[in-house]
Design an enzyme around this catalytic site. Sequence first.
Site, PDB file in Angstrom:
ATOM      1  N   ALA A  15       0.686  -1.244  -0.596  1.00 48.69           N
ATOM      2  CA  ALA A  15       0.124  -0.178  -0.200  1.00 48.69           C
ATOM      3  C   ALA A  15       0.326   1.026  -0.028  1.00 48.69           C
ATOM      4  O   ALA A  15       1.869   1.154   0.512  1.00 48.69           O
ATOM      5  CB  ALA A  15      -1.464   0.210   1.994  1.00 48.69           C
ATOM      6  N   ALA A  38     -10.498  -0.044 -13.712  1.00 47.52           N
ATOM      7  CA  ALA A  38     -10.673   0.271 -12.652  1.00 47.52           C
ATOM      8  C   ALA A  38     -11.553  -0.767 -11.682  1.00 47.52           C
ATOM      9  O   ALA A  38     -12.985  -1.162 -12.155  1.00 47.52           O
ATOM     10  CB  ALA A  38     -11.217   1.380 -11.603  1.00 47.52           C
ATOM     11  N   THR A  39     -11.057  -1.589 -10.884  1.00 46.67           N
ATOM     12  CA  THR A  39     -12.282  -3.135 -10.428  1.00 46.67           C
ATOM     13  C   THR A  39     -12.684  -2.599  -8.926  1.00 46.67           C
ATOM     14  O   THR A  39     -13.093  -3.229  -7.923  1.00 46.67           O
ATOM     15  CB  THR A  39     -10.867  -3.663 -10.182  1.00 46.67           C
ATOM     16  OG1 THR A  39      -9.854  -3.497  -8.919  1.00 46.67           O
ATOM     17  CG2 THR A  39     -10.099  -4.807 -10.906  1.00 46.67           C
ATOM     18  N   HIS A  54      -7.203   8.989  -7.106  1.00 48.51           N
ATOM     19  CA  HIS A  54      -7.023   8.104  -8.507  1.00 48.51           C
ATOM     20  C   HIS A  54      -7.008   8.830  -9.875  1.00 48.51           C
ATOM     21  O   HIS A  54      -5.735   9.027 -10.678  1.00 48.51           O
ATOM     22  CB  HIS A  54      -7.713   6.880  -7.664  1.00 48.51           C
ATOM     23  CG  HIS A  54      -6.429   5.927  -7.446  1.00 48.51           C
ATOM     24  ND1 HIS A  54      -5.162   5.026  -8.381  1.00 48.51           N
ATOM     25  CD2 HIS A  54      -6.180   5.502  -5.991  1.00 48.51           C
ATOM     26  CE1 HIS A  54      -4.770   4.569  -7.535  1.00 48.51           C
ATOM     27  NE2 HIS A  54      -5.446   4.495  -6.612  1.00 48.51           N
ATOM     28  N   ARG A  55      -8.885   9.228 -10.121  1.00 42.55           N
ATOM     29  CA  ARG A  55      -8.397  10.148 -11.466  1.00 42.55           C
ATOM     30  C   ARG A  55      -8.126  11.205 -11.632  1.00 42.55           C
ATOM     31  O   ARG A  55      -7.500  11.047 -12.357  1.00 42.55           O
ATOM     32  CB  ARG A  55      -9.919   9.984 -11.267  1.00 42.55           C
ATOM     33  CG  ARG A  55     -10.519   9.092 -12.080  1.00 42.55           C
ATOM     34  CD  ARG A  55     -12.352   8.972 -12.260  1.00 42.55           C
ATOM     35  NE  ARG A  55     -12.640   7.732 -12.963  1.00 42.55           N
ATOM     36  CZ  ARG A  55     -14.095   7.896 -12.506  1.00 42.55           C
ATOM     37  NH1 ARG A  55     -14.802   8.912 -13.228  1.00 42.55           N
ATOM     38  NH2 ARG A  55     -14.534   6.928 -12.914  1.00 42.55           N
ATOM     39  N   ARG A  58      -4.443  10.994 -12.397  1.00 44.88           N
ATOM     40  CA  ARG A  58      -3.525  10.265 -13.205  1.00 44.88           C
ATOM     41  C   ARG A  58      -3.882  10.811 -14.645  1.00 44.88           C
ATOM     42  O   ARG A  58      -3.574  11.374 -15.141  1.00 44.88           O
ATOM     43  CB  ARG A  58      -5.155   9.093 -13.896  1.00 44.88           C
ATOM     44  CG  ARG A  58      -4.581   7.911 -14.719  1.00 44.88           C
ATOM     45  CD  ARG A  58      -5.725   6.639 -14.480  1.00 44.88           C
ATOM     46  NE  ARG A  58      -6.847   6.931 -14.263  1.00 44.88           N
ATOM     47  CZ  ARG A  58      -7.649   6.749 -13.619  1.00 44.88           C
ATOM     48  NH1 ARG A  58      -7.373   5.697 -12.164  1.00 44.88           N
ATOM     49  NH2 ARG A  58      -9.151   6.902 -12.880  1.00 44.88           N
ATOM     50  N   GLU A  66     -14.919   0.758 -15.404  1.00 47.47           N
ATOM     51  CA  GLU A  66     -14.511   0.673 -14.212  1.00 47.47           C
ATOM     52  C   GLU A  66     -15.702  -1.619 -14.340  1.00 47.47           C
ATOM     53  O   GLU A  66     -16.275  -1.292 -15.179  1.00 47.47           O
ATOM     54  CB  GLU A  66     -15.701   1.037 -13.446  1.00 47.47           C
ATOM     55  CG  GLU A  66     -15.189   2.801 -13.291  1.00 47.47           C
ATOM     56  CD  GLU A  66     -16.599   3.379 -12.301  1.00 47.47           C
ATOM     57  OE1 GLU A  66     -17.471   2.557 -11.672  1.00 47.47           O
ATOM     58  OE2 GLU A  66     -16.103   4.641 -11.844  1.00 47.47           O
TER      59      GLU A  66
END
Length: 174
Positions: A15, A38-39, A54-55, A58, A66
């Site tokens: 992490a 993305a999971t 995260h978005r 990026r 997704e």
Amino acid sequence: MTVPESGAVLVLGGARSGKSAFAERLVAGTGLERHYIATGRAFDDEMRQRIAKHREDRGGGWWTHEEPLALAARIAEVAREDRAVLVDCLTLWVTNLMLEERDIPAEFAGLLAAIAAVPGRLVLVSNEVGLGIVPENRMAREFRDHAGRLHQQVAALVPEVYFIAAGLPLKMKG
């Protein structure tokens, strides 16, 4: 640090190790159209904030898909020779499979077949969870075991594997 002409790369790390940023740089370095699978699922506000961060990190230039469960099918749908696809992350996918009580070995087999059939570039991100103490409860131990088995199977299949710690990549294979 380049993604092979075809095939896949596995990026493992703990992490906040920098694995996602490293994987994003690998994909961006290809110069191809960038797709992000993305999971993660936003079950609460904290996770919604993580996904938004995260978005934001990026930036633009990514097509986002997704897919919390049908990962093999989504990879097959999105991957093409003229695209670089990033999957983030396999351990969240394993969590989703466990929560939905899916057939884990069958799901893993499907994912491995999809990875093997990818016509272009694919970068898979996953959390290495097997380096710490033995978890205290059964579900956590099962999760660790599923993740470890998946990592071994994917690492055996793909031509390149990296381990990320403190933002530094260690090339383990390829």
